[in-house]
Write an enzyme that holds these catalytic residues in place. Structure first.
Site, PDB file in Angstrom:
ATOM      1  N   GLY A 191       0.733  -1.103   0.004  1.00 36.50           N
ATOM      2  CA  GLY A 191       0.009  -0.051   0.199  1.00 36.50           C
ATOM      3  C   GLY A 191       0.642   1.267  -0.009  1.00 36.50           C
ATOM      4  O   GLY A 191       1.629   1.710   0.882  1.00 36.50           O
ATOM      5  N   SER A 192       0.699   2.153  -1.113  1.00 31.89           N
ATOM      6  CA  SER A 192       1.646   3.208  -1.094  1.00 31.89           C
ATOM      7  C   SER A 192       1.252   4.163  -2.415  1.00 31.89           C
ATOM      8  O   SER A 192       0.143   4.196  -2.758  1.00 31.89           O
ATOM      9  CB  SER A 192       2.963   2.743  -1.618  1.00 31.89           C
ATOM     10  OG  SER A 192       2.964   1.658  -2.589  1.00 31.89           O
ATOM     11  N   ARG A 193       2.060   5.010  -2.726  1.00 30.91           N
ATOM     12  CA  ARG A 193       1.704   6.127  -3.784  1.00 30.91           C
ATOM     13  C   ARG A 193       3.128   6.177  -4.654  1.00 30.91           C
ATOM     14  O   ARG A 193       4.359   6.281  -4.111  1.00 30.91           O
ATOM     15  CB  ARG A 193       1.425   7.346  -3.116  1.00 30.91           C
ATOM     16  CG  ARG A 193       0.981   8.503  -4.050  1.00 30.91           C
ATOM     17  CD  ARG A 193       0.689   9.831  -3.230  1.00 30.91           C
ATOM     18  NE  ARG A 193      -0.479   9.504  -2.534  1.00 30.91           N
ATOM     19  CZ  ARG A 193      -1.501   9.878  -3.133  1.00 30.91           C
ATOM     20  NH1 ARG A 193      -1.753  10.003  -4.384  1.00 30.91           N
ATOM     21  NH2 ARG A 193      -2.673   9.766  -2.537  1.00 30.91           N
TER      22      ARG A 193
END
Length: 233
Positions: A191-193
């Site tokens: 989960g990240s950007r």
């Protein structure tokens, strides 16, 4: 299903947990007539399946037409706008930011062919990657790419940012290395950007908008507009 080598440790640990848990529960309850003891094994099986899915490395068809910029990540487009990028681009830049859920492929790919000229890791917080605070305050890793494709923006920055769950950025590439368009260069675990910044020295037309789903290496984020032909007298 192909798996990335970046997940070797996590896959091994989850496999061991699943195998040990299965052996223990079957050994303890093998003389019982009912099969309710299989229920505790289910979470371990689901965990193992999810870890395998998270570290999957599916094949991607990279567009080969000139003047296109491909997505550096899988996920949901949350920003298509402008933002300041002072460290490599040196001012206002075009920006496209992509949120990656825990169900997305997390491998990052180069948006265009070029040479890495800049690399910087910045410590930070671990805000939810969907929040505005994550863009500026979370731990991140930047690479600055000097493009080698004709007509492209001269400089691009790809920023890997952590999230509330993602706590480890993998970026083994170094300045001086070359990348092909769509080439894998790292990943963010869980989960990240990922955010792409483009210098404004070329006219670019975005092909995505906020809310679109993109795939690393295969979705075209933008195309470079051809310069108008000069009139001849």
């Amino acid at each position: 299903m192909s798996l990335t080598h970046h997940g070797a440790r996590e896959v091994a640990v989850s496999a061991v947990l699943f195998c040990i848990g299965t052996i223990v529960f079957i050994s303890l309850f093998r003389h019982h007539n009912s099969y309710w003891y299989l229920v505790p094994i289910l979470p371990l099986a689901l965990l193992f399946a999810w870890v395998l899915a998270f570290f999957r490395d599916p094949p991607r068809v990279v567009p080969n037409e000139p003047g296109v910029i491909v997505s550096p990540a899988d996920g949901l487009v949350t920003h298509v706008d402008t933002a300041d990028e002072p460290d490599y681009i040196g001012g206002e830049a075009l920006r496209c930011s992509i949120f990656l859920s825990i169900f997305n492929v997390h491998l990052n790919r180069s948006p265009a062919a070029g040479t890495i000229e800049f690399s910087r890791h910045r410590p930070g917080s671990f805000y939810d990657a969907r929040s505005e605070d994550s863009l500026a305050k979370n731990e991140n890793q930047d690479i600055g790419i000097a493009t080698t494709e004709p007509g492209m923006p001269r400089k691009m920055v790809v920023r890997q940012s952590t999230g509330a769950i993602a706590r480890r950025i993998i970026c083994p590439v170094k300045p001086g290395m070359s990348l092909r368009r769509g080439e894998k260069y790292g990943m963010i675990k869980f989960g990240s950007r990922t955010t792409l910044f483009l210098s404004r020295d070329a006219e670019v037309e975005w092909k995505v908008k906020v809310g679109d789903t993109v795939r690393a290496g295969s979705t075209i984020l933008a195309v470079v507009k051809a310069a108008p032909a000069k009139e001849t007298k």
